[in-house]
Design a protein around this motif. Sequence first.
Motif, PDB file in Angstrom:
ATOM      1  N   ARG A 121      31.389 -11.993 -19.621  1.00 13.10           N
ATOM      2  CA  ARG A 121      30.743 -11.533 -18.384  1.00 13.10           C
ATOM      3  C   ARG A 121      31.730 -11.563 -17.213  1.00 13.10           C
ATOM      4  O   ARG A 121      31.755 -10.642 -16.388  1.00 13.10           O
ATOM      5  N   TRP A 122      32.544 -12.608 -17.151  1.00 11.94           N
ATOM      6  CA  TRP A 122      33.539 -12.688 -16.083  1.00 11.94           C
ATOM      7  C   TRP A 122      34.666 -11.697 -16.331  1.00 11.94           C
ATOM      8  O   TRP A 122      35.242 -11.146 -15.391  1.00 11.94           O
ATOM      9  N   ASN A 123      34.983 -11.490 -17.588  1.00 13.52           N
ATOM     10  CA  ASN A 123      35.962 -10.481 -17.968  1.00 13.52           C
ATOM     11  C   ASN A 123      35.526  -9.113 -17.431  1.00 13.52           C
ATOM     12  O   ASN A 123      36.301  -8.385 -16.804  1.00 13.52           O
ATOM     13  N   LEU A 124      34.269  -8.773 -17.677  1.00 10.13           N
ATOM     14  CA  LEU A 124      33.723  -7.503 -17.196  1.00 10.13           C
ATOM     15  C   LEU A 124      33.647  -7.461 -15.675  1.00 10.13           C
ATOM     16  O   LEU A 124      33.869  -6.414 -15.064  1.00 10.13           O
ATOM     17  N   GLY A 125      33.326  -8.595 -15.064  1.00 11.89           N
ATOM     18  CA  GLY A 125      33.272  -8.657 -13.612  1.00 11.89           C
ATOM     19  C   GLY A 125      34.634  -8.372 -12.989  1.00 11.89           C
ATOM     20  O   GLY A 125      34.741  -7.658 -11.978  1.00 11.89           O
ATOM     21  N   PHE A 126      35.661  -8.930 -13.601  1.00 18.36           N
ATOM     22  CA  PHE A 126      37.020  -8.690 -13.125  1.00 18.36           C
ATOM     23  C   PHE A 126      37.390  -7.220 -13.289  1.00 18.36           C
ATOM     24  O   PHE A 126      38.006  -6.620 -12.406  1.00 18.36           O
ATOM     25  N   LEU A 127      36.983  -6.651 -14.413  1.00 16.86           N
ATOM     26  CA  LEU A 127      37.251  -5.238 -14.677  1.00 16.86           C
ATOM     27  C   LEU A 127      36.566  -4.349 -13.639  1.00 16.86           C
ATOM     28  O   LEU A 127      37.176  -3.429 -13.080  1.00 16.86           O
ATOM     29  N   ALA A 128      35.288  -4.620 -13.386  1.00 15.86           N
ATOM     30  CA  ALA A 128      34.537  -3.803 -12.423  1.00 15.86           C
ATOM     31  C   ALA A 128      35.158  -3.869 -11.036  1.00 15.86           C
ATOM     32  O   ALA A 128      35.348  -2.837 -10.374  1.00 15.86           O
ATOM     33  N   GLU A 129      35.497  -5.072 -10.579  1.00 14.69           N
ATOM     34  CA  GLU A 129      36.084  -5.220  -9.246  1.00 14.69           C
ATOM     35  C   GLU A 129      37.452  -4.545  -9.168  1.00 14.69           C
ATOM     36  O   GLU A 129      37.781  -3.914  -8.155  1.00 14.69           O
ATOM     37  N   THR A 130      38.229  -4.673 -10.227  1.00 12.89           N
ATOM     38  CA  THR A 130      39.532  -4.003 -10.269  1.00 12.89           C
ATOM     39  C   THR A 130      39.369  -2.502 -10.089  1.00 12.89           C
ATOM     40  O   THR A 130      40.077  -1.868  -9.289  1.00 12.89           O
ATOM     41  N   GLU A 131      38.417  -1.933 -10.823  1.00  8.79           N
ATOM     42  CA  GLU A 131      38.231  -0.485 -10.757  1.00  8.79           C
ATOM     43  C   GLU A 131      37.717  -0.031  -9.390  1.00  8.79           C
ATOM     44  O   GLU A 131      38.125   1.020  -8.880  1.00  8.79           O
TER      45      GLU A 131
END
Length: 216
Positions: free
Chosen positions: A137-147
């Motif tokens: 979930r944090w992995n995806l959160g980091f991905l979303a914010e990066t994008e």
Amino acid sequence: MKKDDFRQYNLADTVIGHIDKALNNIFCPQTAYRAYPAEQVGEDSLSAEQKKKAAGLMRVNHAGEMAAQALYHGQALIARDPTLKDKLQQASDEEVDHLNWCRTRLQELGEQPSKLDPLWYVGSFAIGMAAGAVGDRWNLGFLAETEYQVVSHLEGHLQNLPEEDKRSRAIVEQMKTDELGHAHLAEDLGAAKLPNVVKSGMKLTSKVMTGLSEKI
């Protein structure tokens, strides 16, 4: 059935595979999965100053896509959910397109990618692994914010690119669409919302990378 079909890949195989992928991404043009967005766009006459401005921004974009490749590879290596690994790989394939498009445009402008690309790759790969290590979930959160931050950068580039440079604009517009889709995908898969302090740290890191890549 071939003997290799029964081979069980170990950690060493995985590490070697990622090193090979890293070297190819940094030093070799990759095969694009989609058509070049500027393929059907005519080349307008640009002044030397306009070319320099466009090349600086496209070099930043290339460095960002180099970092994105490494980030996705690091995240996919650590991700626990097989479905998430597949989604990260799919997004990574689109980032390969972006990397090649930016490299091609730089060549058209008579310029080269950033000399610091190997540094961006190694640093982003480590960040991707760290993000994956704390949970999907944090992995995806980091991905979303990066994008989302990338989309913001691309919007700024569309404002700063010379109006006459329609080829660069076509590339950046398509990249922006793809990056926004990646952010929405991460949210749909259950991305956690990152603390503001983490977001601020990401923005600061991005500012350093873009500032250096535009010139070096």
